[in-house]
Write a protein that holds these residues in place. Structure first.
Motif, PDB file in Angstrom:
ATOM      1  N   ASP A 216      -7.332  67.226  43.294  1.00  0.00           N
ATOM      2  CA  ASP A 216      -8.608  67.871  43.668  1.00  0.00           C
ATOM      3  C   ASP A 216      -8.461  69.391  43.565  1.00  0.00           C
ATOM      4  O   ASP A 216      -9.364  70.095  43.109  1.00  0.00           O
ATOM      5  CB  ASP A 216      -9.017  67.491  45.097  1.00  0.00           C
ATOM      6  N   GLU A 217      -7.304  69.872  43.978  1.00  0.00           N
ATOM      7  CA  GLU A 217      -7.045  71.321  43.899  1.00  0.00           C
ATOM      8  C   GLU A 217      -6.913  71.766  42.435  1.00  0.00           C
ATOM      9  O   GLU A 217      -7.427  72.821  42.038  1.00  0.00           O
ATOM     10  CB  GLU A 217      -5.762  71.647  44.680  1.00  0.00           C
ATOM     11  N   GLU A 220     -10.391  71.897  40.950  1.00  0.00           N
ATOM     12  CA  GLU A 220     -11.173  73.022  41.475  1.00  0.00           C
ATOM     13  C   GLU A 220     -10.728  74.332  40.816  1.00  0.00           C
ATOM     14  O   GLU A 220     -11.535  75.168  40.431  1.00  0.00           O
ATOM     15  CB  GLU A 220     -10.976  73.091  42.991  1.00  0.00           C
ATOM     16  N   ARG A 221      -9.403  74.445  40.661  1.00  0.00           N
ATOM     17  CA  ARG A 221      -8.858  75.657  40.029  1.00  0.00           C
ATOM     18  C   ARG A 221      -9.367  75.797  38.597  1.00  0.00           C
ATOM     19  O   ARG A 221      -9.823  76.860  38.180  1.00  0.00           O
ATOM     20  CB  ARG A 221      -7.326  75.546  40.017  1.00  0.00           C
ATOM     21  N   THR A 224     -13.139  76.615  38.509  1.00  0.00           N
ATOM     22  CA  THR A 224     -13.427  77.991  38.920  1.00  0.00           C
ATOM     23  C   THR A 224     -12.966  78.985  37.859  1.00  0.00           C
ATOM     24  O   THR A 224     -13.723  79.869  37.433  1.00  0.00           O
ATOM     25  CB  THR A 224     -12.706  78.310  40.261  1.00  0.00           C
TER      26      THR A 224
END
Ligand code: SAM
Ligand code: SF4
Length: 340
Positions: A216-217, A220-221, A224
């Motif tokens: 998930d991280e 997201e990275r 973004t």
């Protein structure tokens, strides 16, 4: 059709054809490597092919060759051809570090190999050499070109994400904008030794929780950083549109990109319920789960037994396949011995 005790259809076999490797990736092997198995302990190609034929009769239709590094084993091209000709085996795939691929891609493709996964964790030449402790990035990039030239499809890149390696994930995302390359970010898994130090540290001694980056991280990275760099919005790719896969990856893409970005989350999103595979180690251990060291010895049966004996061991493995891995940390075998 083979099903296990929990009703899962098992049609995928991963075969490690060697425990040897020409690299020493920091997250996979100790700096000095591991003690290689003796030649006589490793299954011959004939033994592997016999096992594949018997397993195909029980419902296995997809085989992935891995290692160690599968391309360091002499005779691998003919082995691929014979496996491909096995009744019931519909497709063969190969996972490789890519360093020798430019030499082999055309012959492998002619032997019937279409699906290739190339492991590559950075696009920076110096960092590549330090992660692999000896490899050259250019060799892998040439290998990838050779795979495209040979008409392999899909061409996938496996990127293990390790926090302390501080990888430039956006660089991989940019690759998908120009060509149909499918990049899969994989969570760093606690296989082999589990230590207290980060894997990139000088005294590296195995997996640590701090180095694990949940998918998930990762997503997201990328979303973004991609948006900030003008790549647009990262959107999910439907299953029908995703590059054909045999595993649990979820895929995404930036607008207009021919390639995709996938994530594989063995730790943060359990996918044991969809597990469809068995693993055969280079020395003939049949593993029911990556994270479980319970192995069934099939080498003895392959050397001294009948096809019926081997088949019974496959059925035993199907009965023994656990429901899930319960977040076990650490295994006796290293990843290079199991095959990933
Ligand atoms: N040598 C080949 C290669 O590197 O592609 C095949 C064998 S390697 C063990 C198979 C895959 O396992 C590679 O993609 C590698 O990056 C991955 N791998 C190794 N250790 C890992 C770990 N601790 N966590 C997640 N993936 C790992
Ligand atoms: Fe070798 Fe693959 Fe392990 Fe790297 S990940 S050390 S290339 S087996």
């Amino acid at each position: 059709m083979a099903t296990d005790t929990f009703g899962r259809r098992i049609d995928y076999l991963r075969i490690s054809v060697t425990d040897r490797c020409n690299l020493r990736c920091v997250y996979c092997m100790p700096p000095d490597g591991i003690e290689w198995k003796a030649h006589e302990d490793i299954l011959s190609f004939e033994e592997i092919e016999r096992f594949a034929r018997i397993a195909a009769g029980e419902g296995i239709s997809k085989i992935r060759l891995t290692g160690g590094e599968p391309l360091v084993r002499q005779g691998i091209v003919d082995h691929v051809r014979r496996l491909r000709e096995t009744t019931g085996i519909e497709a063969i795939a190969l996972t490789t570090n890519g360093t020798l691929l430019s030499q082999y891609a055309a012959d492998l493709a002619a032997a019937g190999l279409k699906r290739i996964n190339i492991s590559l964790d950075t696009l920076d030449p110096d960092i590549y050499t330090s992660i692999t402790r000896r490899g050259r990035l250019d060799d892998v990039l040439e290998g990838m070109e050779a795979a495209f030239d040979a008409g392999m499809d899909p061409v996938k890149l496996n990127v293990v994400v390790v926090r302390s390696l501080d990888q430039d994930l956006l660089g991989f995302a940019r690759m998908t904008l120009d060509r149909p390359v499918h990049v899969r970010f994989i969570e760093y898994m606690p296989v082999g030794e589990v230590g207290e130090h980060s894997c990139a540290s000088a005294e590296a001694d195995g997996w640590s929780e701090d180095d694990h980056v949940p998918t998930d991280e990762i997503l997201e990275r990328i979303a973004t950083e991609g948006a900030a760099a003008g790549l647009g919005e990262l959107t999910p790719v439907s299953r029908d549109d995703a590059p054909g896969g045999w595993g649990p990856a979820r895929y995404y893409r930036f607008p207009g990109a021919p390639g995709t970005l996938g994530v594989i989350a063995p730790l943060s999103h359990h996918f044991c319920g969809e597990c469809n595979r068995l693993r055969l180690t280079a020395d003939g251990g049949l593993r029911t789960c990556l994270f479980s060291d319970d192995e069934i010895d099939v080498r003895t049966a392959l050397r001294t037994g009948t096809d019926e004996d081997v088949l019974e061991l496959i059925r035993q493995a199907l009965r023994a396949k656990p429901e899930g891995h319960n977040q076990q940390h650490g295994t006796v075998r290293h990843m290079s011995q199991i095959g990933g």
